[in-house]
Motif scaffolding. Structure first.
Motif, PDB file in Angstrom:
ATOM      1  N   ALA A 134     -27.325  22.666   7.311  1.00  0.00           N
ATOM      2  CA  ALA A 134     -26.227  23.634   7.365  1.00  0.00           C
ATOM      3  C   ALA A 134     -26.724  24.966   6.823  1.00  0.00           C
ATOM      4  O   ALA A 134     -27.197  25.040   5.692  1.00  0.00           O
ATOM      5  CB  ALA A 134     -25.040  23.134   6.551  1.00  0.00           C
ATOM      6  N   LEU A 135     -26.634  26.010   7.663  1.00  0.00           N
ATOM      7  CA  LEU A 135     -27.044  27.345   7.242  1.00  0.00           C
ATOM      8  C   LEU A 135     -25.860  28.292   7.330  1.00  0.00           C
ATOM      9  O   LEU A 135     -25.108  28.283   8.308  1.00  0.00           O
ATOM     10  CB  LEU A 135     -28.151  27.898   8.146  1.00  0.00           C
ATOM     11  N   SER A 136     -25.705  29.090   6.316  1.00  0.00           N
ATOM     12  CA  SER A 136     -24.723  30.165   6.312  1.00  0.00           C
ATOM     13  C   SER A 136     -25.366  31.342   5.615  1.00  0.00           C
ATOM     14  O   SER A 136     -26.549  31.304   5.256  1.00  0.00           O
ATOM     15  CB  SER A 136     -23.447  29.733   5.592  1.00  0.00           C
ATOM     16  N   ARG A 137     -24.604  32.404   5.399  1.00  0.00           N
ATOM     17  CA  ARG A 137     -25.172  33.540   4.678  1.00  0.00           C
ATOM     18  C   ARG A 137     -25.465  33.195   3.225  1.00  0.00           C
ATOM     19  O   ARG A 137     -26.173  33.928   2.530  1.00  0.00           O
ATOM     20  CB  ARG A 137     -24.225  34.726   4.763  1.00  0.00           C
ATOM     21  N   ASN A 138     -24.958  32.045   2.780  1.00  0.00           N
ATOM     22  CA  ASN A 138     -25.215  31.599   1.407  1.00  0.00           C
ATOM     23  C   ASN A 138     -26.466  30.744   1.284  1.00  0.00           C
ATOM     24  O   ASN A 138     -26.796  30.298   0.191  1.00  0.00           O
ATOM     25  CB  ASN A 138     -24.008  30.831   0.883  1.00  0.00           C
ATOM     26  N   GLY A 139     -27.154  30.456   2.437  1.00  0.00           N
ATOM     27  CA  GLY A 139     -28.381  29.684   2.351  1.00  0.00           C
ATOM     28  C   GLY A 139     -28.350  28.407   3.166  1.00  0.00           C
ATOM     29  O   GLY A 139     -27.513  28.222   4.062  1.00  0.00           O
TER      30      GLY A 139
ATOM     31  N   LEU B 116     -19.119  15.489   9.932  1.00  0.00           N
ATOM     32  CA  LEU B 116     -18.708  16.757   9.341  1.00  0.00           C
ATOM     33  C   LEU B 116     -18.266  16.629   7.882  1.00  0.00           C
ATOM     34  O   LEU B 116     -18.269  17.628   7.152  1.00  0.00           O
ATOM     35  CB  LEU B 116     -17.554  17.365  10.155  1.00  0.00           C
ATOM     36  N   GLY B 117     -17.890  15.425   7.476  1.00  0.00           N
ATOM     37  CA  GLY B 117     -17.391  15.228   6.124  1.00  0.00           C
ATOM     38  C   GLY B 117     -18.307  15.768   5.043  1.00  0.00           C
ATOM     39  O   GLY B 117     -17.884  16.553   4.172  1.00  0.00           O
ATOM     40  N   PRO B 118     -19.613  15.418   5.065  1.00  0.00           N
ATOM     41  CA  PRO B 118     -20.490  15.887   3.974  1.00  0.00           C
ATOM     42  C   PRO B 118     -20.608  17.407   3.902  1.00  0.00           C
ATOM     43  O   PRO B 118     -20.667  17.979   2.806  1.00  0.00           O
ATOM     44  CB  PRO B 118     -21.840  15.236   4.313  1.00  0.00           C
ATOM     45  N   VAL B 119     -20.648  18.079   5.047  1.00  0.00           N
ATOM     46  CA  VAL B 119     -20.882  19.516   5.031  1.00  0.00           C
ATOM     47  C   VAL B 119     -19.659  20.301   4.576  1.00  0.00           C
ATOM     48  O   VAL B 119     -19.770  21.433   4.097  1.00  0.00           O
ATOM     49  CB  VAL B 119     -21.341  19.995   6.428  1.00  0.00           C
ATOM     50  N   LEU B 120     -18.476  19.708   4.706  1.00  0.00           N
ATOM     51  CA  LEU B 120     -17.260  20.409   4.285  1.00  0.00           C
ATOM     52  C   LEU B 120     -17.268  20.707   2.794  1.00  0.00           C
ATOM     53  O   LEU B 120     -16.589  21.629   2.326  1.00  0.00           O
ATOM     54  CB  LEU B 120     -16.031  19.583   4.655  1.00  0.00           C
ATOM     55  N   GLN B 121     -18.045  19.936   2.060  1.00  0.00           N
ATOM     56  CA  GLN B 121     -18.093  20.132   0.610  1.00  0.00           C
ATOM     57  C   GLN B 121     -18.800  21.428   0.220  1.00  0.00           C
ATOM     58  O   GLN B 121     -18.596  21.946  -0.874  1.00  0.00           O
ATOM     59  CB  GLN B 121     -18.808  18.944  -0.034  1.00  0.00           C
TER      60      GLN B 121
END
Length: 976
Positions: A618-623, A664-669
């Motif tokens: 999972a990549l976002s602007r936060n890493g 998707l459950g793990p990444v929602l955290q």
């Protein structure tokens, strides 16, 4: 007078006899010259020498003149028959042979015997083994009756060729041994041929020393000026080299054989040489070169009426299809080869073909069917000697490893080794290291696994990256299990580097697309990758794991996008630098920096099979974050069930909850509430999962929280995000309800099998609605919605292309995948993925409003081989397509809502989500809205018309509508 004496003086009779001889010679000297007695073997040799020049017309005319003077001239008839055979005119040859061996003739003479031998050669060239064998057997009896031991030996020797395929090496060797006793030791040409036939039998029987005899025969043939015989002998020598695993030398020798055949104008021999070289190139991983040779072998074989190399080349093409996981193409090739082998009575070919059927069943997941096929092939090949039983035991061992039956795998590998050693196949035995290594790895004997795998890699050499890759992945897995993750990463990186370099040398686009599907002895090449990546993620090496995961993603598409950038004005050096960076692995920091905003996150999945974990990045602007999910083995059945239920009109909430929790459950955290847009890089069966229809933990559809789009890789997403937004006025090219093709295409048959091409009145209405949103639109309906216009128009002017039409998608291959447009101007009306890829676009959006336009065959790292990737390659920034058949009328409302949301200023991803939410509020089932998927950049914005201009569009002169069919006033429901 004195009495006359009746006594003759001494020597009188002797002198008188000599005078008579002299007188006779004088008379003969005065008589007209008589032609020397011709021999049928000399006639055949004359025909052969002439055919080797490529100009038989003069000799044929001479023999026809002889026949005109004397219709009973059987030697001229034999010569013309031989010339017809050597020119591949088999009907003429058969007619002339019949004159030589007509029923009712007196006891056969040498002319009839050699005519029979040449007739047998004609049937052998055509691959009719039984017919050729019968004629050779008849020639043996007739030569015996004609008291011609040389012809009898020749017939016995040549009968060994069909008997190798029919009766096996033992029977063939008996024939050669009988021939040896009859063929004169002083006849250099026949001795050369005898040496080669003996070597051929020894090669098939996998006996040592065959090559020496073949080279000796080739030397004799060269001295005698017999290039075709020399080529035949070198062919046998190349086969012996291949049996000894001197593959590179065998390939070079096959090239020499092919050159000899070309010089001697022997297309039949050339077909054999190309087929054999293609087979050998396949074994060392040169699949592009192999495919070229094999396809050319089919051409040469068909041109010369020689269907044995055609059959074997077709079977070898099936082998390449199996290697790259193309089940559809492989099945087609196997069926063709089976028909050819059956027609020829080639039991050896049929026995080997069964193994390909087993491998195709194995690819399809039918392991019991694969085992049955392998066991049947083993039973068929056991009595034929040769190497086939060795390979079947190996296939059974591989299958047992895949099934987890380790004791059985060990037994089959032991049988493989024993039989191979008995046949002198030491090189083959050394190459069993991969299977023994995998077996040791599964038993957690890491030292033994490393030893076997390293030995296996040493035997292969560095020039076989396609074959080396699975073993190198397994070796990386050994290092990872040992805890040496640095070594594992280095090994996996090295394997991918070699594979990339090899991939760049492939000339076939299809093979480049499927490069990560290439299978060695292990039918799943990437088994071990997700295991290694999972251990790296668990150890905190997430960035390195992500780089490696990206190495296998959409490489062909990324190549095309980078090259397109270069043509768009970027310097060549910059394009090369960009390509080099993409090959070395995209950097997570670069992806994060290119993410359009703080509301967007990229999710990249790596499917894990064989009990290995599925990895989620999972990549976002936060890493960057990494997660280990359940193995895809446990998810695939649930995904298939979920899709079937959705498509049938059900709402499978329980299945959706389980998949949502797992994927998707793990990444929602780690995703904050500000993230509302997910860009998903799917893998394996996830390519066909409608993520928006999943239920999130705690309740609620994914659609209600996120807009979701798909991309083939993070590098492709970065490339799309990097493009500057368009500022041109919005022009649209809109196709609706094209006039259907009536004839002339294989696609038409495929469409007919899937419901045909009924009218789509809703599609025409949809097209008119879409056109009203553009500032200027080219609206093409009916016959005007043509393939010809699409291919010839200046498409770079259009920011939007919309297709409301029928579509056909093949989930196994791109062979029967096409959009249906109108025919005309030399086009059949069916637009293939390759046609789409060749377009030149500069489009913000392409909409494919047809049946299953987001579908297609899934190829490992390349993703879906359907319509969407070619359109991105051609220059589209975003593509909207469907995952299953959609109703004609229900599609119109959703599409209208989608364009209205675009006109309201929403980016494409949000616009599609809002259109779907509107469908949910109307009470529509997921079947009606979940099929629509966005692939590409969801942040693209298109300033469409809205408000008063939308409603007044119909009277505006700025709209250009081209149609030859009236608008339908009665709404009917059709599937697209």
């Amino acid at each position: 007078g004195p009495a006359l004496s009746l006594r003759r003086p001494p020597g009188y009779f002797k002198l008188a006899g000599m005078s008579r001889v002299l007188a006779l010679l004088a008379l003969l000297a005065l008589a007209p010259p008589q032609p020397a007695r011709e021999d049928p073997r000399d006639i055949l040799r004359m025909a052969l020498r002439t055919a080797e020049t490529g100009n038989t017309a003069s000799l044929a005319a001479s023999w026809r003149q002889r026949l005109a003077r004397d219709t009973t001239d059987r030697l001229a008839t034999l010569g013309l028959a031989a010339l017809a055979r050597l020119s591949y005119d088999y009907p003429t040859a058969d007619r002339l042979y019949a004159r030589l061996v007509a029923p009712g003739r007196a006891a056969p003479d040498r002319i009839a015997v050699f005519g029979r031998l040449d007739q047998a050669a004609a049937w052998l060239a055509r691959g009719a083994l039984s017919a050729a064998d019968s004629l050779y057997a008849l020639a043996v009896r007739e030569a015996h009756g004609a008291h011609d031991p040389t012809a009898q030996g020749l017939a016995l020797m040549r009968r060994s060729v069909p008997q190798l395929r029919i009766g096996g090496p033992v029977v063939a060797m008996q024939l050669v041994s009988r021939a040896q006793r009859l063929i004169p030791a002083t006849d250099a040409v026949l001795q050369a041929e005898l040496s080669c036939h003996r070597a051929n039998v020894l090669t098939v029987a996998a006996r040592r020393g065959a090559g020496r005899g073949a080279f000796a025969g080739a030397t004799l043939a060269a001295r005698a000026g017999e290039p075709r015989l020399q080529a035949m002998c070198l062919q046998v020598a190349a086969n012996d080299l291949a049996q000894s695993f001197s593959i590179d030398s065998a390939i070079v020798l096959e090239g020499a054989v092919a050159n000899l055949d070309r010089l001697a104008h022997d297309r039949q021999g050339l077909a054999v040489a190309l087929q054999r070289r293609g087979y050998l190139q396949n074994t060392v991983g040169e699949y592009g070169l192999a495919r070229q040779d094999l396809l050319q072998a089919v051409v040469e074989g068909r041109a010369s009426g020689s269907f044995s190399p055609v059959a074997w080349a077709t079977l070898n093409l099936a082998g390449i299809a199996v290697l790259v996981g193309d089940i559809s193409a492989g099945s087609g090739y196997v069926s063709q080869a089976e028909s050819l082998f059956t027609a020829q009575g080639d039991r050896s070919g049929l026995a080997i073909l069964v193994g390909y059927r087993g491998s195709l069943a194995r690819l399809a997941g039918d392991l019991p069917g694969a085992r049955l096929a392998y066991e049947r092939g083993l039973a068929q090949s056991e009595h034929m000697l040769g190497q086939s039983p060795v390979y079947y035991h190996r296939l059974l061992a591989d299958l047992a490893i895949e099934e987890g039956d380790l004791p059985r795998a060990e037994r089959e590998l032991a049988a493989t080794r024993t039989k191979a050693l008995a046949l002198g196949m030491e090189g083959f035995v050394m190459g069993l290291g991969q299977e023994f290594g995998i077996l040791a790895l599964k038993r957690n004997d890491l030292a033994a696994a490393e030893r076997f795998l390293l030995e296996h890699l040493r035997t292969m050499g560095p020039q076989q990256p396609g074959r080396r890759y699975p073993a190198e992945v397994r070796l990386a897995q050994v290092f990872a299990h040992r805890g040496d993750l640095a070594a594992a990463e280095q090994m996996l990186t090295s394997a991918m580097d070699s594979l990339d370099a090899w991939r760049g040398r492939l000339t076939s686009r299809d093979l480049r697309l499927l490069v990560f599907e290439v299978r060695g002895e292990d039918l799943e090449p990437d088994l071990g990758v997700s295991d290694v990546l999972g251990r790296m993620v668990r150890a905190g090496r997430t960035e390195s794991a992500f780089r490696l995961a990206e190495r296998r993603r959409a490489r062909e598409l990324l190549d095309r996008l980078v090259r397109m950038e270069a043509f768009g004005g970027q310097t060549f050096r910059a394009a090369v630098d960009t390509l080099r960076r993409s090959y070395s692995g995209v950097e997570p920091a670069e992806v994060s920096a290119r993410i359009p905003d703080g509301h967007t996150a990229l999710l990249e999945y790596v499917a894990g099979f064989g009990g290995e974990p599925t990895i989620l990045f999972a990549l976002s602007r936060n890493g960057l974050h990494g997660f280990l999910l359940p193995t895809t083995d446990s998810l695939a059945r649930e995904i298939a069930r979920f899709n079937v239920l959705l498509e049938s009109g059900a709402t499978p909430r329980a299945v959706g909850e389980r998949l949502g929790a797992a994927l998707l459950g793990p990444v929602l955290q780690v995703l904050g509430p500000e993230v509302t847009q997910l860009v998903v890089v799917p893998d394996g069966p996830l390519h066909h999962l409608p993520f928006e229809a999943l239920t999130l933990p705690g309740g609620g559809l994914t659609l209600e929280r996120f807009s979701i789009s798909l991309v083939p890789s993070a590098a492709v997403a970065t490339n799309l995000w990097r493009r500057a937004p368009s500022t041109r006025p919005v022009e649209a090219a809109v196709f609706g309800d094209p006039a259907p093709a009536k004839e002339g295409s294989s696609y038409l048959t495929a469409f007919a099998a899937n419901g045909g091409l009924p009218p789509l009145p809703g599609a025409a209405r949809e097209a008119r609605i879409v056109a009203r949103f553009a500032q200027r639109a080219e609206l093409r309906l009916g016959e005007a919605a043509s393939e010809s216009w699409l291919k010839r128009a200046q498409l770079t002017r259009y920011r939007v292309l919309h297709f409301a039409t029928h579509a056909l998608v093949d989930d196994q291959t791109t062979t029967h995948t096409a959009l249906a447009l109108a025919p005309g101007n030399g086009e059949d009306g069916f637009v293939s993925p390759a046609d789409l890829a060749s377009l030149r676009l500069d489009a913000d959006l392409v909409v494919l409003s047809g049946c299953r336009t987001a579908g297609g065959a899934v190829a490992g790292g390349e993703g879906v081989l359907g319509f969407t990737a070619p359109l991105l390659q051609a220059g589209a920034r975003a593509v909207v397509a469907t995952s299953w058949p959609v109703g004609d009328e229900s599609a119109v409302r959703l599409i209208e809502d989608f364009y209205r949301e675009l006109a309201a200023g929403h980016p494409t991803g949000d616009a599609l989500r809002y259109a779907k939410l509107a469908a949910v509020r109307r009470g529509l089932k997921p079947r009606e809205w979940a099929a629509f998927t966005l692939i590409g950049n969801p942040a693209v914005q298109i300033p469409l018309r809205r408000g008063l201009f939308y409603w007044l569009w119909g009277t505006s002169r700025r709209a250009v509508e081209r149609t030859t069919v009236p608008d339908a006033s009665v709404a009917r429901t059709h599937q697209r």
